[in-house]
Motif scaffolding. Structure first.
Motif, mmCIF file in Angstrom:
data_model
loop_
_atom_site.group_PDB
_atom_site.id
_atom_site.type_symbol
_atom_site.label_atom_id
_atom_site.label_comp_id
_atom_site.label_asym_id
_atom_site.label_seq_id
_atom_site.Cartn_x
_atom_site.Cartn_y
_atom_site.Cartn_z
ATOM 1 N N PHE A 60 26.779 90.414 85.643
ATOM 2 C CA PHE A 60 25.532 89.679 85.436
ATOM 3 C C PHE A 60 24.655 90.366 84.395
ATOM 4 C CE2 PHE A 60 21.031 89.212 86.966
ATOM 5 C CZ PHE A 60 20.851 87.897 86.572
ATOM 6 N N TYR A 61 24.529 91.665 84.495
ATOM 7 C CA TYR A 61 23.697 92.424 83.547
ATOM 8 C C TYR A 61 24.244 92.306 82.127
ATOM 9 C CZ TYR A 61 21.194 96.339 81.424
ATOM 10 O OH TYR A 61 20.423 97.110 80.602
ATOM 11 N N LYS A 62 25.549 92.473 81.973
ATOM 12 C CA LYS A 62 26.157 92.391 80.640
ATOM 13 C C LYS A 62 26.026 90.991 80.050
ATOM 14 C CE LYS A 62 29.601 96.088 81.201
ATOM 15 N NZ LYS A 62 31.051 96.420 81.279
ATOM 16 N N ALA A 63 26.253 89.971 80.882
ATOM 17 C CA ALA A 63 26.163 88.591 80.399
ATOM 18 C C ALA A 63 24.748 88.252 79.975
ATOM 19 C CB ALA A 63 26.631 87.625 81.496
ATOM 20 N N GLY A 64 23.768 88.708 80.757
ATOM 21 C CA GLY A 64 22.380 88.448 80.411
ATOM 22 C C GLY A 64 21.978 89.121 79.113
ATOM 23 N N LYS A 65 22.339 90.377 78.959
ATOM 24 C CA LYS A 65 21.991 91.114 77.747
ATOM 25 C C LYS A 65 22.642 90.491 76.511
ATOM 26 C CE LYS A 65 19.239 94.365 79.146
ATOM 27 N NZ LYS A 65 17.840 94.432 78.637
ATOM 28 N N LEU A 67 28.170 78.716 94.104
ATOM 29 C CA LEU A 67 29.208 78.052 93.316
ATOM 30 C C LEU A 67 29.168 78.485 91.847
ATOM 31 C CD1 LEU A 67 31.447 75.890 93.359
ATOM 32 C CD2 LEU A 67 29.690 74.188 92.837
ATOM 33 N N SER A 68 27.991 78.875 91.359
ATOM 34 C CA SER A 68 27.822 79.174 89.931
ATOM 35 C C SER A 68 28.625 80.397 89.509
ATOM 36 C CB SER A 68 26.344 79.425 89.610
ATOM 37 O OG SER A 68 25.558 78.316 89.945
ATOM 38 N N LYS A 69 29.331 80.268 88.395
ATOM 39 C CA LYS A 69 29.953 81.421 87.759
ATOM 40 C C LYS A 69 28.892 82.096 86.885
ATOM 41 C CE LYS A 69 34.169 80.499 89.260
ATOM 42 N NZ LYS A 69 33.898 79.279 90.047
ATOM 43 N N ILE A 70 28.933 83.410 86.816
ATOM 44 C CA ILE A 70 27.877 84.151 86.123
ATOM 45 C C ILE A 70 27.729 83.740 84.654
ATOM 46 C CG2 ILE A 70 27.227 86.455 85.297
ATOM 47 C CD1 ILE A 70 28.150 87.520 88.025
ATOM 48 N N PRO A 71 28.797 83.651 83.858
ATOM 49 C CA PRO A 71 28.615 83.245 82.456
ATOM 50 C C PRO A 71 28.003 81.848 82.333
ATOM 51 C CG PRO A 71 30.793 84.194 82.796
ATOM 52 C CD PRO A 71 30.204 83.984 84.151
ATOM 53 N N GLN A 92 24.369 80.969 80.602
ATOM 54 C CA GLN A 92 24.361 80.012 79.504
ATOM 55 C C GLN A 92 23.430 78.850 79.783
ATOM 56 O OE1 GLN A 92 25.654 80.330 76.505
ATOM 57 N NE2 GLN A 92 24.768 78.342 75.936
ATOM 58 N N ARG A 93 23.433 78.368 81.035
ATOM 59 C CA ARG A 93 22.558 77.247 81.401
ATOM 60 C C ARG A 93 21.091 77.655 81.324
ATOM 61 N NH1 ARG A 93 21.507 72.210 80.768
ATOM 62 N NH2 ARG A 93 20.620 71.147 82.599
ATOM 63 N N ILE A 94 20.789 78.863 81.752
ATOM 64 C CA ILE A 94 19.420 79.371 81.654
ATOM 65 C C ILE A 94 18.984 79.396 80.188
ATOM 66 C CG2 ILE A 94 18.010 81.460 81.919
ATOM 67 C CD1 ILE A 94 18.432 79.944 84.516
ATOM 68 N N LYS A 95 19.881 79.838 79.334
ATOM 69 C CA LYS A 95 19.606 79.891 77.890
ATOM 70 C C LYS A 95 19.356 78.494 77.347
ATOM 71 C CE LYS A 95 19.694 82.386 73.994
ATOM 72 N NZ LYS A 95 18.855 83.583 73.755
ATOM 73 N N GLU A 96 20.192 77.530 77.738
ATOM 74 C CA GLU A 96 20.048 76.149 77.268
ATOM 75 C C GLU A 96 18.712 75.540 77.691
ATOM 76 O OE1 GLU A 96 23.377 74.189 78.940
ATOM 77 O OE2 GLU A 96 24.847 75.043 77.532
#
Length: 217
Positions: free
Chosen positions: A67-72, A35-39, A43-47
């Motif tokens: 996923f790679y771009k969002a993480g970086k 269900l999770s959207k990548i962004p 963001q939740r991991i960051k929080e």
């Protein structure tokens, strides 16, 4: 003379959020499962103060670049992976009585070689192993395991499937094969479906966990 005994006490370890990395995780690219959207995931991991997270969608790497771009961009290390489907026999077999069964396996790329091998496995699963789901097999894992970490996955993994029916010896045989191929890059995945705030546990997983503890020893 008396014999002195000394009780061994494990040292207390103070864990931080950054010490935890979620290595089995599905996004909306896992159709009808994630269900999770990548962004939002990143963001939740960051929080939460975590520094890395894996994406292991079912049988696909379709979200890898996003996923790679969002993480970086967020400063979160993206661990690229996939939850593969392993054929009950060969990826070429398509007997409806024997080959509808397939087993889950988590694969994580350690380096560029692992990433290339993961792409190769995904490609061959779709082009050669498609039967209800894109499947790989033991032959491909022997050929393309370099640079990959393997986790035994959930109750639907090869090891979990045997342990849920108390087939310990067969589970040990399967785990031994994976260890012979991956060496110290093979890990038993222990999942806990209970939580202090939600104490209900899944009986099947509780039984599997007991066997996994024994198997790890």
């Amino acid at each position: 003379m008396g014999v002195q005994t000394q009780e061994m006490v494990a040292p207390s370890v103070q864990l931080k959020s950054s010490d935890y990395v979620h290595l089995h995780n599905h996004t909306h690219h896992s159709l009808l499962d994630g269900l999770s959207k990548i962004p939002d995931l990143v963001q939740r991991i960051k929080e939460l103060g975590m520094e890395a997270v894996a994406m292991t969608d079912h049988g696909t790497m379709s979200g890898t670049i996003d996923f790679y771009k969002a993480g970086k961009e967020a400063g979160v290390k993206p661990v690229i992976g996939m939850e593969a489907y392993v054929a009950a026999r060969s990826r070429h077999d398509r007997d409806p009585q024997k080959d509808k069964a397939r087993y889950h396996l988590i694969l994580l790329a350690m380096n560029e070689t692992g990433y290339k091998n993961l792409m190769m496995l995904s490609t061959k699963a779709n082009l050669e192993g498609m039967y209800y789901k894109p499947r790989i097999d033991h032959e491909l894992l022997e050929q393309y395991n370099e640079g990959l970490i393997a986790l035994s996955a959930c109750a639907s993994g090869e090891v979990g499937e045997q342990l849920r029916f108390d087939n310990y010896d067969e589970a040990k045989k399967i785990a031994s094969w994976y260890k012979s191929v991956f060496g110290d890059r093979y890990y038993l995945e222990l999942q806990d479906h209970g939580h202090p705030d939600c104490p209900a546990k899944w009986d099947v997983q509780v039984g599997i966990n007991k066997h996994l503890t024994r198997l790890s020893e």
